[in-house]
Design a protein around this motif. Structure first.
Motif, PDB file in Angstrom:
ATOM      1  N   GLU B 308      -3.869 -21.646   1.202  1.00 44.69           N
ATOM      2  CA  GLU B 308      -3.684 -20.386   1.929  1.00 44.69           C
ATOM      3  C   GLU B 308      -3.139 -19.308   1.006  1.00 44.69           C
ATOM      4  N   GLU B 309      -2.233 -19.701   0.120  1.00 43.55           N
ATOM      5  CA  GLU B 309      -1.661 -18.714  -0.811  1.00 43.55           C
ATOM      6  C   GLU B 309      -2.720 -18.133  -1.726  1.00 43.55           C
ATOM      7  N   SER B 310      -3.711 -18.958  -2.111  1.00 44.74           N
ATOM      8  CA  SER B 310      -4.699 -18.442  -3.050  1.00 44.74           C
ATOM      9  C   SER B 310      -5.703 -17.529  -2.354  1.00 44.74           C
ATOM     10  N   ILE B 311      -5.842 -17.645  -1.046  1.00 46.72           N
ATOM     11  CA  ILE B 311      -6.846 -16.848  -0.343  1.00 46.72           C
ATOM     12  C   ILE B 311      -6.244 -15.555   0.223  1.00 46.72           C
ATOM     13  N   MET B 312      -5.054 -15.693   0.812  1.00 45.87           N
ATOM     14  CA  MET B 312      -4.417 -14.502   1.385  1.00 45.87           C
ATOM     15  C   MET B 312      -3.177 -14.205   0.557  1.00 45.87           C
ATOM     16  N   GLU B 313      -3.146 -13.051  -0.084  1.00 46.07           N
ATOM     17  CA  GLU B 313      -2.210 -12.892  -1.189  1.00 46.07           C
ATOM     18  C   GLU B 313      -1.005 -12.008  -0.915  1.00 46.07           C
ATOM     19  N   THR B 314      -0.685 -11.749   0.330  1.00 42.90           N
ATOM     20  CA  THR B 314       0.492 -10.946   0.601  1.00 42.90           C
ATOM     21  C   THR B 314       1.595 -11.847   1.150  1.00 42.90           C
ATOM     22  N   PHE B 315       2.677 -11.968   0.400  1.00 47.39           N
ATOM     23  CA  PHE B 315       3.765 -12.859   0.810  1.00 47.39           C
ATOM     24  C   PHE B 315       5.021 -12.071   1.121  1.00 47.39           C
ATOM     25  N   LEU B 316       5.836 -12.664   1.961  1.00 47.79           N
ATOM     26  CA  LEU B 316       7.143 -12.095   2.248  1.00 47.79           C
ATOM     27  C   LEU B 316       8.104 -13.276   2.330  1.00 47.79           C
ATOM     28  N   THR B 317       9.134 -13.263   1.515  1.00 48.69           N
ATOM     29  CA  THR B 317      10.109 -14.351   1.546  1.00 48.69           C
ATOM     30  C   THR B 317      11.424 -13.819   2.091  1.00 48.69           C
ATOM     31  N   VAL B 318      11.906 -14.427   3.154  1.00 46.57           N
ATOM     32  CA  VAL B 318      13.176 -14.014   3.737  1.00 46.57           C
ATOM     33  C   VAL B 318      14.180 -15.133   3.489  1.00 46.57           C
ATOM     34  N   VAL B 319      15.353 -14.773   2.979  1.00 44.15           N
ATOM     35  CA  VAL B 319      16.429 -15.743   2.818  1.00 44.15           C
ATOM     36  C   VAL B 319      17.577 -15.317   3.722  1.00 44.15           C
ATOM     37  N   LEU B 320      17.954 -16.190   4.638  1.00 39.88           N
ATOM     38  CA  LEU B 320      19.096 -15.927   5.508  1.00 39.88           C
ATOM     39  C   LEU B 320      20.129 -17.001   5.239  1.00 39.88           C
ATOM     40  N   ASP B 321      21.415 -16.664   5.387  1.00 39.62           N
ATOM     41  CA  ASP B 321      22.403 -17.722   5.236  1.00 39.62           C
ATOM     42  C   ASP B 321      22.762 -18.280   6.610  1.00 39.62           C
ATOM     43  N   SER B 322      23.685 -19.247   6.612  1.00 32.68           N
ATOM     44  CA  SER B 322      23.937 -19.975   7.859  1.00 32.68           C
ATOM     45  C   SER B 322      24.505 -19.076   8.951  1.00 32.68           C
ATOM     46  N   SER B 323      25.095 -17.913   8.567  1.00 25.66           N
ATOM     47  CA  SER B 323      25.564 -16.996   9.611  1.00 25.66           C
ATOM     48  C   SER B 323      24.545 -15.870   9.861  1.00 25.66           C
ATOM     49  N   PHE B 324      23.301 -16.111   9.466  1.00 28.67           N
ATOM     50  CA  PHE B 324      22.174 -15.185   9.695  1.00 28.67           C
ATOM     51  C   PHE B 324      22.326 -13.832   9.010  1.00 28.67           C
ATOM     52  N   GLN B 325      23.123 -13.784   7.949  1.00 31.45           N
ATOM     53  CA  GLN B 325      23.155 -12.570   7.133  1.00 31.45           C
ATOM     54  C   GLN B 325      21.929 -12.598   6.211  1.00 31.45           C
ATOM     55  N   LEU B 326      21.439 -11.425   5.890  1.00 33.52           N
ATOM     56  CA  LEU B 326      20.259 -11.338   5.025  1.00 33.52           C
ATOM     57  C   LEU B 326      20.690 -11.464   3.565  1.00 33.52           C
ATOM     58  N   VAL B 327      20.216 -12.511   2.891  1.00 35.46           N
ATOM     59  CA  VAL B 327      20.554 -12.696   1.483  1.00 35.46           C
ATOM     60  C   VAL B 327      19.491 -12.047   0.604  1.00 35.46           C
ATOM     61  N   SER B 328      18.245 -12.187   0.993  1.00 36.70           N
ATOM     62  CA  SER B 328      17.187 -11.579   0.204  1.00 36.70           C
ATOM     63  C   SER B 328      15.953 -11.372   1.072  1.00 36.70           C
ATOM     64  N   LEU B 329      15.304 -10.261   0.870  1.00 33.34           N
ATOM     65  CA  LEU B 329      14.022 -10.017   1.521  1.00 33.34           C
ATOM     66  C   LEU B 329      13.098  -9.558   0.421  1.00 33.34           C
ATOM     67  N   ASN B 330      12.227 -10.435   0.021  1.00 38.01           N
ATOM     68  CA  ASN B 330      11.450 -10.189  -1.176  1.00 38.01           C
ATOM     69  C   ASN B 330       9.965 -10.129  -0.844  1.00 38.01           C
ATOM     70  N   LYS B 331       9.390  -8.958  -1.098  1.00 32.69           N
ATOM     71  CA  LYS B 331       7.940  -8.848  -0.982  1.00 32.69           C
ATOM     72  C   LYS B 331       7.433  -8.343  -2.318  1.00 32.69           C
ATOM     73  N   PRO B 332       6.830  -9.188  -3.111  1.00 30.90           N
ATOM     74  CA  PRO B 332       6.472  -8.770  -4.469  1.00 30.90           C
ATOM     75  C   PRO B 332       5.101  -8.101  -4.543  1.00 30.90           C
ATOM     76  N   GLY B 333       4.866  -7.070  -3.789  1.00 32.79           N
ATOM     77  CA  GLY B 333       3.570  -6.404  -3.881  1.00 32.79           C
ATOM     78  C   GLY B 333       2.500  -7.189  -3.142  1.00 32.79           C
ATOM     79  N   GLY B 334       1.306  -7.214  -3.705  1.00 31.53           N
ATOM     80  CA  GLY B 334       0.186  -7.881  -3.035  1.00 31.53           C
ATOM     81  C   GLY B 334      -0.675  -6.859  -2.338  1.00 31.53           C
TER      82      GLY B 334
END
Lengths: 294, 371
Positions: B308-334
């Motif tokens: 799926e990653e090779s066919i559809m190339e727009t990714f979004l990675t969300v990192v939340l910690d155990s108290s649901f704070q946003l640690v990282s929201l990474n969308k590297p283009g695409g």
């Protein structure tokens, strides 16, 4: 609500932006962009025949090299060391093998890169003095039909830039603007251009735009966003919806989800005037043409 | 070859080429259409609904020789993380803090796309994302070195190898500080800015004797099988290894050296006071969990496979910690753009995923403690 900032800026005030095209003679396209003290130089080489592995014959392929003023060259860059050691990078690429059946590509190049009339009117030593950071992009289109290229082009570059300079997030907006302008200068057709902005989140929850490096260190969170610019000037019928989308998002530090969306809103609000400024700068006369005329 | 779900047969009879073609041939020739046909039915080729992640397992203590280790599997993506502890001299500006060095490796066995001798392009990117997520204070230190370079060309030479040799650089900077005092004085001031985000690990827990000895933890993550969502699996295995980590008992000997207190020389060392009494765990506060989603048109696909990653190339990675704070929201283009609503949906999916992962990790920890 006002926060004291260095230089007396308001929270939503950006640093002075300057952007000029065609600053290097031997690159196919080049631009330099500065945000306050931050300065980035970008150069584009190509199109030329591709040799790399994992290429998709239906898409253009870009190699992005990020070179800081001092220190290590970006990870993606390893195979392009030769360009970065000295500033005589054009020796190998100038002839740009364009055995490309598509005449169209040649049309987009600003000058014929096989002719021999280059004069270097800059001193490599000088360049290194004033460049805060420099970046080079080497596009490799295959013999492809141009519409395919347009589709892919810019996002691929942003992808590569943002992944290779994760570390230097306060530079990302400046780098994106320089890269964008260099691509425009090289005459490579773009689907849309990009405008980037960085926001910082203070301990108190305030958002400030376009932080300087010192300001950034005192902040608890940092968000860098890139948006597509409006294409209204060319295609008036295209809607607002594209501008609402994000090309790239990078964050550092812990923040609440609401804080992130606050940054997103403020960043988005600043995009429109910013993209107008950049457009105006790109339309103005390039520096080397001026010197030739006088 | 993946089993083809029963749903497909009914779809294949509908129209166009796909009815005249073998399913596998259609999948290879028109991968995008193959996937889009599935998406229309809100199902994915491996039978999952769009928002569900693959089966996930964590096994702690996979490497017996390491101080802490974990094997994490998300579907067939497998990551092995292991931590090795060494005693080091702490840096001048943080005398009572230890250090963690994180490295991510992608050996050629993990994917057919990676050739021996050539490092994978994604490996350094994931490595950087992992260190940003796990030790956020590293950011300020990097800027410290970076700043010194812009102040003066003389400090230029110190800027090599920022990532790996952080401690060494800072030491060398202080050694040379007499010669370029004015520039470096500025640097020293910057380094005094307190670390604003504490991160998931309190580095003070890795200290042994203030200013003299501290633990250096080498956290190495190996990708054994790369089948999509590499960062998610790598982060999970790293968190697993850190929660499995047991800090060994050491004592100071007569020469002022740190000695490991193993069972053999325990009697001989009895007269020396152990620096720490027993094997202890690290306290992990705010453990980060991540979820990668693919954005394709209006669909959001959680936890993509490599196909799926090779066919559809727009990714979004969300990192939340155990108290649901946003640690990282990474969308590297695409090629695709992320709209606010899509980002919100991804965050909701990640919240659900955090709950799942917490449960999986806690089960793994309690399993290990029973053994």
């Amino acid at each position: 609500m006002d926060i004291e900032r260095v230089g007396g800026r308001g929270a939503n005030q950006l640093r002075p932006i300057d952007c000029s095209r065609n600053v290097l003679n031997r690159a196919h396209g080049s631009a330099t962009c500065s945000h306050g003290e931050t300065r980035v130089l970008a150069a584009v080489y190509g199109p030329k025949a591709g040799t790399k592995k994992n290429e998709n014959p239906e898409k253009a392929c870009f190699e992005v090299v990020w070179k800081p003023k001092t220190g290590q060259i970006g990870e993606i860059a390893s195979s392009w060391l030769i360009f970065n050691e000295t500033w005589t990078y054009d020796r190998k690429t100038r002839k740009g093998v364009r055995d490309d059946p598509e005449e169209n590509i040649a049309k987009y190049l600003p000058f014929d890169c096989s002719s021999e009339h280059y004069d270097i009117n800059y001193n490599p030593g000088d360049v290194v003095e004033w460049i805060q950071l420099s970046m080079m992009m080497v596009p490799y289109p295959f013999p492809v039909i141009l519409p395919v290229m347009e589709e892919v082009l810019f996002c691929e570059i942003i992808h590569a830039i943002s992944s290779s300079i994760l570390l230097l997030s306060n530079l990302l907006p400046c780098a994106i603007h320089a890269a964008c302008a260099a691509l425009v200068d090289a005459g490579i057709p773009l689907k849309y251009s990009a405008v980037a902005i960085s926001c910082c989140l203070a301990e108190s929850g305030h958002v400030i735009l376009d932080p300087s490096k010192l300001e950034e260190q005192k902040m608890k969170g940092f968000v860098c966003l890139a948006f597509p610019t409006s294409v209204n000037s060319i295609l008036p019928e295209s809607g607002e919806s594209m501008e609402q989308g994000i090309i790239t998002s990078l964050t550092h530090g812990v923040m609440t989800v609401e804080d992130y969306f606050q940054c997103l809103e403020q960043g988005r609000a600043a995009i429109k005037p910013l993209s107008n400024i950049l457009k105006k700068k790109l339309q103005s006369q390039s520096p080397s043409n001026v010197s030739m005329a006088t | 070859m993946r089993p083809i779900d029963a749903n497909y047969n009914s779809m294949a009879t509908t129209n166009d080429l796909s009815s005249e073609m073998e399913v596998d041939a259609f999948r290879r020739l028109f991968p995008l259409r193959f996937h889009e046909r599935h998406l229309l039915e809100s199902i994915r080729p491996d039978g999952r609904p769009l928002g569900r992640a693959r089966d996930t397992t964590v096994m702690l203590g996979a490497v017996a020789s390491a101080n802490g280790s974990a094997l994490a599997k998300i579907g067939s993506t497998a990551m092995l993380a292991a931590i090795k502890l060494e005693v080091m001299t702490p840096t001048m500006e943080a005398p009572d803090e230890g250090c963690i060095a994180i490295d991510f490796h992608m050996p050629p066995i993990c994917s057919p796309l990676i050739r021996p001798g050539r490092p994978a392009e994604v490996a350094p990117v994931i490595s950087k994302q992992l260190s940003d997520t796990i030790l956020r204070q590293a950011i300020t230190r990097n800027y410290l070195v970076d700043d010194s370079a812009s102040f003066s060309l003389n400090v230029h030479c110190l800027c090599i190898g920022i990532q790996e040799k952080k401690t060494k650089i800072t030491k060398r900077m202080f050694l040379t500080s007499s010669s370029f005092s004015s520039h470096l004085y500025k640097v020293a001031i910057i380094s005094e800015i307190p670390h604003l985000s504490s991160g998931m690990i309190d580095m003070k827990e890795l200290s042994l004797v203030s200013g003299k000895a501290a633990w250096m933890a080498y956290l190495d993550i190996y990708c054994l099988d790369a089948d999509g969502a590499l960062f998610d699996a790598a982060l999970l295995s790293a968190v697993g290894a850190l929660s499995h980590l047991r800090i060994p008992v050491v004592s100071l000997n007569d020469d002022g050296r740190i000695v490991l207190l193993s069972d053999d020389n325990a009697v001989a060392m009895k007269e020396n006071e152990p620096v720490n009494k027993e094997k202890r765990k690290l306290n992990l506060n705010r453990v980060p969990y991540s979820l990668t989603c693919i954005l394709h048109k209006n669909y959001i696909l959680a936890d993509p496979t490599s196909e799926e990653e090779s066919i559809m190339e727009t990714f979004l990675t969300v990192v939340l910690d155990s108290s649901f704070q946003l640690v990282s929201l990474n969308k590297p283009g695409g090629p695709g753009l992320a709209h606010t609503s899509a980002i919100q949906d991804c965050i909701i999916l990640t919240r659900q995923r955090v709950g799942e992962l917490q449960k999986i990790l806690n089960e793994a920890i309690s399993d290990m403690e029973i053994d």
